[in-house]
Design an enzyme around this catalytic site. Structure first.
Site, PDB file in Angstrom:
ATOM      1  N   TYR A   1      41.937  35.117  31.928  1.00 25.57           N
ATOM      2  CA  TYR A   1      42.611  36.404  31.753  1.00 25.57           C
ATOM      3  C   TYR A   1      43.748  36.343  30.740  1.00 25.57           C
ATOM      4  O   TYR A   1      43.881  37.201  29.890  1.00 25.57           O
ATOM      5  CB  TYR A   1      43.166  36.900  33.095  1.00 25.57           C
ATOM      6  CG  TYR A   1      42.087  37.353  34.051  1.00 25.57           C
ATOM      7  CD1 TYR A   1      41.592  38.651  33.993  1.00 25.57           C
ATOM      8  CD2 TYR A   1      41.552  36.495  35.000  1.00 25.57           C
ATOM      9  CE1 TYR A   1      40.603  39.092  34.862  1.00 25.57           C
ATOM     10  CE2 TYR A   1      40.554  36.916  35.880  1.00 25.57           C
ATOM     11  CZ  TYR A   1      40.083  38.210  35.801  1.00 25.57           C
ATOM     12  OH  TYR A   1      39.086  38.624  36.655  1.00 25.57           O
TER      13      TYR A   1
ATOM     14  N   SER B   1      33.045  33.341  33.795  1.00 24.87           N
ATOM     15  CA  SER B   1      32.669  33.964  35.065  1.00 24.87           C
ATOM     16  C   SER B   1      33.550  35.165  35.404  1.00 24.87           C
ATOM     17  O   SER B   1      33.167  35.978  36.242  1.00 24.87           O
ATOM     18  CB  SER B   1      32.725  32.925  36.191  1.00 24.87           C
ATOM     19  OG  SER B   1      33.849  32.084  36.051  1.00 24.87           O
ATOM     20  N   GLU B   2      34.705  35.248  34.758  1.00 22.70           N
ATOM     21  CA  GLU B   2      35.540  36.456  34.840  1.00 22.70           C
ATOM     22  C   GLU B   2      36.372  36.550  33.577  1.00 22.70           C
ATOM     23  O   GLU B   2      36.883  35.537  33.077  1.00 22.70           O
ATOM     24  CB  GLU B   2      36.515  36.428  36.037  1.00 22.70           C
ATOM     25  CG  GLU B   2      35.892  36.645  37.388  1.00 22.70           C
ATOM     26  CD  GLU B   2      36.924  36.595  38.509  1.00 22.70           C
ATOM     27  OE1 GLU B   2      38.102  36.963  38.266  1.00 22.70           O
ATOM     28  OE2 GLU B   2      36.564  36.176  39.621  1.00 22.70           O
ATOM     29  N   ASN B   3      36.501  37.763  33.099  1.00 26.27           N
ATOM     30  CA  ASN B   3      37.407  38.121  32.020  1.00 26.27           C
ATOM     31  C   ASN B   3      37.527  39.627  32.169  1.00 26.27           C
ATOM     32  O   ASN B   3      36.554  40.281  32.525  1.00 26.27           O
ATOM     33  CB  ASN B   3      36.780  37.731  30.668  1.00 26.27           C
ATOM     34  CG  ASN B   3      37.627  38.082  29.452  1.00 26.27           C
ATOM     35  OD1 ASN B   3      37.139  38.680  28.488  1.00 26.27           O
ATOM     36  ND2 ASN B   3      38.884  37.687  29.454  1.00 26.27           N
TER      37      ASN B   3
END
Length: 464
Positions: free
Chosen positions: A301, A367-369
């Site tokens: 992030y 896997s997340e952004n």
């Protein structure tokens, strides 16, 4: 001709999709035999701590709307979706299996497969069953064994169809937020207990991998780590040392253990010096050494800007990681004005190169952004949220991901946080991250945002 227009091309089998978690999207918090987790309990005793007093009771109602949601994923081009299994829904306090939960997760998995969306399943996403927190949660070695049994049961029940498994999401978070701060229950500030929690989480990950390998189900098992690159304020010895300590505690304690099978020597020395050594056994070290991940999920992030401590720790103040470094507010940084976080797209490239050069060039994926926005309804035009800021955020990160790919990194996919706006721990629905808007006042109605259709075109072209 399309290919000629693509400045950033991705491999044909790239994993395009999004991610969420059980507590954040399922709802039905006390239905069909689900037992209480720490969030249900905390909301019950302290609802004022939750933004707008919105707790985890209904969240985005995926439990009832999963068929509609998965169909929408297919329509929007996604080929994969990561979600988690709720431990307190699947396993009862008496350790028996809740058959209603088995039915639900089977239906979700089968519906995904029928729609060409591959299930990526994560086992633990901050939602400790309350019956286990009552005996100490991750501080208690017994809970490690219970988790091992839970993981084994999941593999046995669903592993014939699910081929991408993950043991934990962001293992630093229960440590940092639950035992070094007041953001997750049990809201303790105790560095020694925090180290024990982190150690047990990593041991539980290795034991789950061991159980998975025994079953020979032909899939892959990994872990999801939020890697936050630590950038020193300067190249001074003091700033570099501070940055290294931040990296050791907050990144490498989980990354080295998962991929290389050992805790960094420097970290062990630091923990000994500070009298923070956890209880462990030599047999544990063998389990960790021999059960490393096949695959790594990376949540990215924002960067961590670090400088040397500028003031002494106050006498009597509790010891925390921030006792050894200060955060640095870099002038001129790019910022998400709706959330307050720094946007630094190159961080995704720096992480990728680090994995290539220092972690066996292991297969990994983003896997997340994602980009959280408060008050997103102000960008609504003719009933649709025009989130050009999110399109820019994704595309600028993907440019750096593409550069990493072209330089030999084994990057396999990109998942946005999240598919649809979902509930977020103490923040509830304050910051919206989804491709799809959720209308809390209209039966959780789903409406794709502009970014959802942009992403669909990106997937169709496998580039932009």
């Amino acid at each position: 001709m399309e290919d000629l227009k693509m400045n950033y091309k991705f491999p044909k089998d790239f994993w395009w999709g999004s991610a969420s978690s059980a507590t954040q999207m399922e709802g039905a918090y006390n239905k069909d035999g689900k037992e209480q987790n720490i969030w249900d309990y905390w909301y019950e005793i302290a609802p004022e701590k939750f933004h707008n007093n919105i707790g985890p009771h209904n969240t985005s109602n995926f439990y009832y709307k999963y068929e509609e949601d998965i169909k929408l994923m297919k329509e929007l081009g996604h080929n994969s979706f990561r979600f988690s299994i709720s431990w307190s829904r699947l396993i009862k306090e008496d350790q028996s299996v809740n058959e209603e939960a088995v039915k639900f997760y089977n239906n979700v998995i089968n519906t995904m497969l029928q729609n060409g969306v591959e299930p990526f399943i994560n086992l633990f996403h901050f939602d400790m069953p309350m019956y286990l927190q009552n005996i100490g949660g991750w501080e208690n070695r017994e809970v490690v064994t219970r988790y091992q049994n839970f993981a084994k049961k999941c593999f046995e029940l669903f592993g014939d169809r699910v081929k991408k498994w993950f043991t934990h999401n962001e293992p630093i978070v229960p440590v940092e937020c639950g035992y070094l701060g007041h953001y997750h229950y049990p809201c303790v500030v105790d560095f020694k207990r925090a180290v024990q929690v982190g150690y047990h989480i990593m041991l539980s990950s290795s034991l789950a991998i061991m159980e998975y390998k025994k079953l020979n189900q032909g899939g892959e098992i990994g872990i999801i780590i939020n890697l936050t690159p630590s950038y020193p304020r300067s190249n001074s010895e003091e700033d570099l040392k501070a940055s290294n300590i931040a990296d050791l505690i907050l990144n490498r304690s989980f990354l080295d253990t998962s991929v290389l099978g050992e805790f960094p020597g420097e970290l062990i020395e630091f923990v000994k010096e500070q009298n923070l050594l956890p209880e462990y056994t030599k047999e544990d070290m063998e389990v960790i050494k021999n059960n490393t991940v096949d695959l790594l999920g990376v949540n990215y992030y924002q960067p961590r800007r670090v400088k040397a401590k500028e003031s002494k720790i106050e006498e009597g103040a509790p010891l925390t990681p921030e006792s050894f470094f200060d955060f640095y507010d870099m002038p001129g940084k790019k910022i998400n004005p709706h959330r307050g976080w720094e946007i630094y797209e190159k961080g995704i490239y720096d992480l990728s190169i680090n994995i290539r050069d220092n972690y066996k060039n292991i297969h990994f994926f983003i896997s997340e952004n994602g980009m959280g926005v408060e008050g997103e309804e102000k960008f609504k035009v003719d009933g649709r949220i025009e989130d050009d800021y999110r399109i820019e955020f994704i595309s600028e990160h993907l440019k750096w991901a593409n550069k990493a790919l072209n330089e030999g990194c084994n990057l396999k996919g990109y998942h946005l946080w999240t598919f649809m706006d979902n509930w977020s721990w103490l923040n509830s629905y304050k910051n919206r991250y989804g491709f799809v808007e959720i209308d809390l006042n209209n039966d959780y109605k789903r409406t794709p945002k502009k970014s959802a259709y942009w992403f669909k075109e990106l997937i169709t072209n496998n580039g932009f």
